[in-house]
Design a protein around this motif. Structure first.
Motif, PDB file in Angstrom:
ATOM      1  N   SER A  54       1.418   3.913  -1.815  1.00  0.00           N
ATOM      2  CA  SER A  54       0.636   3.473  -2.879  1.00  0.00           C
ATOM      3  C   SER A  54      -0.552   3.807  -3.074  1.00  0.00           C
ATOM      4  O   SER A  54      -1.419   3.798  -2.073  1.00  0.00           O
ATOM      5  N   LYS A  55      -1.263   4.242  -4.029  1.00  0.00           N
ATOM      6  CA  LYS A  55      -2.586   4.625  -4.410  1.00  0.00           C
ATOM      7  C   LYS A  55      -3.513   3.532  -4.983  1.00  0.00           C
ATOM      8  O   LYS A  55      -2.825   2.648  -5.718  1.00  0.00           O
ATOM      9  N   HIS A  56      -4.491   3.232  -4.304  1.00  0.00           N
ATOM     10  CA  HIS A  56      -5.523   2.275  -4.821  1.00  0.00           C
ATOM     11  C   HIS A  56      -6.958   2.946  -5.014  1.00  0.00           C
ATOM     12  O   HIS A  56      -7.140   4.019  -4.182  1.00  0.00           O
ATOM     13  N   ILE A  57      -7.846   2.283  -5.699  1.00  0.00           N
ATOM     14  CA  ILE A  57      -9.397   2.690  -5.573  1.00  0.00           C
ATOM     15  C   ILE A  57      -9.727   2.082  -4.247  1.00  0.00           C
ATOM     16  O   ILE A  57      -9.992   0.951  -4.353  1.00  0.00           O
ATOM     17  N   THR A  96      -2.604  -8.607   4.658  1.00  0.00           N
ATOM     18  CA  THR A  96      -2.025  -9.910   5.207  1.00  0.00           C
ATOM     19  C   THR A  96      -1.329  -9.628   6.673  1.00  0.00           C
ATOM     20  O   THR A  96      -0.894  -8.282   6.634  1.00  0.00           O
ATOM     21  N   ALA A  97      -0.821 -10.633   7.376  1.00  0.00           N
ATOM     22  CA  ALA A  97      -0.074 -10.426   8.497  1.00  0.00           C
ATOM     23  C   ALA A  97       1.370  -9.820   7.988  1.00  0.00           C
ATOM     24  O   ALA A  97       1.796  -8.737   8.809  1.00  0.00           O
ATOM     25  N   ILE A  98       1.818 -10.071   6.658  1.00  0.00           N
ATOM     26  CA  ILE A  98       3.058  -9.511   6.222  1.00  0.00           C
ATOM     27  C   ILE A  98       2.749  -8.162   6.033  1.00  0.00           C
ATOM     28  O   ILE A  98       3.871  -7.142   6.406  1.00  0.00           O
ATOM     29  N   VAL A 111      -8.648   1.361   2.150  1.00  0.00           N
ATOM     30  CA  VAL A 111      -7.669   1.530   0.943  1.00  0.00           C
ATOM     31  C   VAL A 111      -7.498   0.749   0.073  1.00  0.00           C
ATOM     32  O   VAL A 111      -7.695   0.790  -1.453  1.00  0.00           O
ATOM     33  N   TYR A 112      -7.543  -0.658   0.528  1.00  0.00           N
ATOM     34  CA  TYR A 112      -7.422  -1.702  -0.406  1.00  0.00           C
ATOM     35  C   TYR A 112      -8.639  -2.612  -0.556  1.00  0.00           C
ATOM     36  O   TYR A 112      -8.539  -3.683  -1.217  1.00  0.00           O
ATOM     37  N   SER A 165      -4.550   6.552  -0.763  1.00  0.00           N
ATOM     38  CA  SER A 165      -3.357   5.773  -0.005  1.00  0.00           C
ATOM     39  C   SER A 165      -3.468   5.995   1.343  1.00  0.00           C
ATOM     40  O   SER A 165      -4.344   6.759   1.850  1.00  0.00           O
ATOM     41  N   CYS A 166      -2.747   5.362   2.126  1.00  0.00           N
ATOM     42  CA  CYS A 166      -2.601   5.682   3.745  1.00  0.00           C
ATOM     43  C   CYS A 166      -2.360   7.205   3.859  1.00  0.00           C
ATOM     44  O   CYS A 166      -2.827   7.671   4.804  1.00  0.00           O
TER      45      CYS A 166
END
Length: 133
Positions: free
Chosen positions: A51-54, A119-121, A113-114, A62-63
């Protein structure tokens, strides 16, 4: 020939031990974050990875922008153009062999990216995706 087989087996056991320990510690954190947490998920990891993010430099990334979608091949960093070796430990035996490196790169890449630490999850899901892709 036997030496090569034994060396490969030992390398894969080292990878397995490090990644199993890392995922186990993430699972304990994940349960603290969400007491109903059961297990890390490949599909959620794939979504996070693709998924893409600013990102931190204000660009939609994205990664996969740096690591590519074929994790068995090297790719180029989106910003620097530097070659990034294959992310998959199946193709690159140096991957996921040091817990400190795993933690460092997850933290850095989630921030890139984020714009936040994962988070751990999320981290467990991404690692699950990468090692099973």
């Amino acid at each position: 020939m036997k030496i090569v087989i034994v060396a490969c087996l030992l390398a894969s056991l080292g990878f397995s031990s490090v990644i199993d320990d890392f995922l186990s510690s993430l699972k304990q954190e994940a349960i603290k974050e969400n007491p109903s947490f059961k297990e890390f998920d490949y599909k959620r990891g794939e979504e996070i990875f693709l998924s893409k993010h600013i990102g931190k430099k204000g660009e939609l990334i994205s990664c996969a922008s740096c690591h590519g979608t074929d994790l068995n091949k090297s790719n180029q960093n989106y910003f620097t153009g530097k070659t990034i070796d294959a992310l998959s430990p199946k193709a690159n035996q140096k991957r996921f062999t040091d817990k400190a490196d795993i933690e460092k790169w997850l933290k850095r890449n989630f921030n890139d990216v984020y714009n936040r630490e994962g988070t751990a999850i999320e981290k467990g899901d991404v690692v699950t995706y990468i090692i099973n892709k």
